[in-house]
Write an enzyme that holds these catalytic residues in place. Sequence first.
Site, PDB file in Angstrom:
ATOM      1  N   CYS A 202       0.811  -1.220   0.000  1.00  0.00           N
ATOM      2  CA  CYS A 202       0.000   0.000   0.000  1.00  0.00           C
ATOM      3  C   CYS A 202       0.839   1.262   0.000  1.00  0.00           C
ATOM      4  CB  CYS A 202      -0.962  -0.045   1.174  1.00  0.00           C
ATOM      5  SG  CYS A 202      -1.937  -1.560   1.089  1.00  0.00           S
TER       6      CYS A 202
ATOM      7  N   HIS B  47      -9.612   1.961   0.426  1.00  0.00           N
ATOM      8  CA  HIS B  47      -8.151   1.841   0.346  1.00  0.00           C
ATOM      9  C   HIS B  47      -7.762   1.302  -1.032  1.00  0.00           C
ATOM     10  CE1 HIS B  47      -4.069   1.280   1.151  1.00  0.00           C
ATOM     11  NE2 HIS B  47      -4.109   0.662   2.316  1.00  0.00           N
TER      12      HIS B  47
ATOM     13  N   HIS C 261      -2.240   8.359   5.880  1.00  0.00           N
ATOM     14  CA  HIS C 261      -2.498   7.014   5.350  1.00  0.00           C
ATOM     15  C   HIS C 261      -3.842   6.527   5.890  1.00  0.00           C
ATOM     16  CE1 HIS C 261      -1.471   3.299   3.416  1.00  0.00           C
ATOM     17  NE2 HIS C 261      -1.540   2.613   4.536  1.00  0.00           N
TER      18      HIS C 261
ATOM     19  N   PHE D 169       1.998  -3.243   3.958  1.00  0.00           N
ATOM     20  CA  PHE D 169       2.359  -4.556   4.502  1.00  0.00           C
ATOM     21  C   PHE D 169       3.782  -4.873   4.055  1.00  0.00           C
ATOM     22  CE2 PHE D 169      -2.267  -6.358   4.477  1.00  0.00           C
ATOM     23  CZ  PHE D 169      -2.541  -5.704   5.661  1.00  0.00           C
TER      24      PHE D 169
ATOM     25  N   LYS E  90      -9.320   8.145   2.663  1.00  0.00           N
ATOM     26  CA  LYS E  90      -9.782   6.757   2.476  1.00  0.00           C
ATOM     27  C   LYS E  90     -11.173   6.559   3.064  1.00  0.00           C
ATOM     28  CE  LYS E  90      -5.312   4.353   2.239  1.00  0.00           C
ATOM     29  NZ  LYS E  90      -4.318   5.407   2.622  1.00  0.00           N
TER      30      LYS E  90
ATOM     31  N   GLU F 204       0.265   5.776  13.119  1.00  0.00           N
ATOM     32  CA  GLU F 204       0.555   6.932  12.264  1.00  0.00           C
ATOM     33  C   GLU F 204       0.368   8.243  13.028  1.00  0.00           C
ATOM     34  OE1 GLU F 204      -2.034   7.549   8.913  1.00  0.00           O
ATOM     35  OE2 GLU F 204      -0.618   8.927   7.951  1.00  0.00           O
TER      36      GLU F 204
END
Lengths: 80, 413
Positions: free
Chosen positions: B163, B340, B303, B401, B335, B314
Amino acid sequence: MANTEILEGLAAIVNEVAGTPVADITPDKAFIDDLDIDSLSMVEVVMACEDKFGVSIPDGEVKNLKTVGDAVSYIEKAQA
Amino acid sequence: MSTSQTRVVVTGLGATTPVGGDVASTWDGLLSGRSGVRLLDPQRYAELPVRFAGQVAVDPLEVLPKPEARKLDRCQQLALIASREAWADAGAPELDPERLGVVVATGIGGIVSLLDNYDILNTRGWTRVSPMSVPQLMPNGSAAWVGLDLGAKAGIHTPVSACASGAEAIGYALEMIRSGRADVVVAGGTEACIHPITVAAFAAMRALSTRNDEPERASRPYDKGRDGFVMGEGAGCLVLESAEHAAARGARVYAEVAGVGMTADGHHIAQPDPEGRGATRAIRLALEAAGAAPSDVIHVNAHATSTPQGDIAEATAIRTVLGSAADGVAVSGTKSMTGHLLGGAGAVESVAAILALYHRVAPVTVNLDDPDDEIGLDVVHGEPRTLREGDAVVLNNSFGFGGHNVALVFRSV
């Protein structure tokens, strides 16, 4: 199947694969030089012809099918 | 002459997202709080724990000519649409093809084409597997098609970092221009992998929201009720250009790409470092590279995926780097509306961050009904937020990830 019927069916396939207008797909046209068909899309054309016309077109034959007319003749004979 | 000091600017933007089929409609949707998350085909997803996602607002088959579309995986279709919009937006600059590069990232690539052809293999045999299936499934396929479309020859690249991919593409493009390899680079990210197996796979990680009765309210970054991310699809693209090249042709400039920070967590394959240490370093590096102070930052496109752990990690990172200056920074979690977009996320959110800077307005974060006390950030919700005028920077964060962290800093011009 009549020659004209095969030509119509093949033109529909080439139109689907390459977007070439059906009216431009005449027996004298070469797939690769005239019709925006490359070696990969030729495989797609062959697959679709086998399904549509109920024939088998071995890899070894494909190189002989340079023009639309070549393909129509091959399919006509294979159907006979 | 190009050196590490070369200034790089953004001269074109493109996007196709669940909120809109282009940049204008996407931006309008992000300001007005329009969610693009919807139920998926109820029959196909009936047995799955998650039955919704953010599918693109405009079907690519309505945009691309059919003979072109049929050669491409859906992620490649979206990449072409976004890149063409960005290129046109930049004024379709004329340049030596050997000075034009392309960097289009993806997290997953053409998996749906692979799966479709696997179904064909099982039902009709190998002779009916498409000769286009390899170009469709290869992760670099999108970058390659965009490169062919533009005739780019300086180099074509595909960062793959889950991502964070879309943001990494922009960082790579920045470095490509700074190192002197190109004058103009089309950079972005794309993803279109919504399929029962990918939904099942992300659900197996317990990563997805299961709010099936309220899809539009499922993506809720920073809200106490958040229960995972919402899968989306889409693509974003930027035209990056050396400032010198842009000035020479009189191009309209949105922003400067002032700095990038890339780090790795070294912590876990899928979980974020709970204290956000990798993210902290990425944000700090990006600001240092940009020569920007915390007080220069007016907006963060976070994010913010709506996962319980990720949002906190974050937020901790943002507060750690910005310190007391964080209080004056408008943070948006877009998002919440797009879902996402995985490998497309960093690119689409960079487009949003750049427009926020350009227009001096931060988009909203929807579904923030009950803010999580642990977040401690000034999250824009309810109405878009007017941002102060004057010299300023905005920040876009993307994490993936594998422990990838990418922070991008854009400066006003």
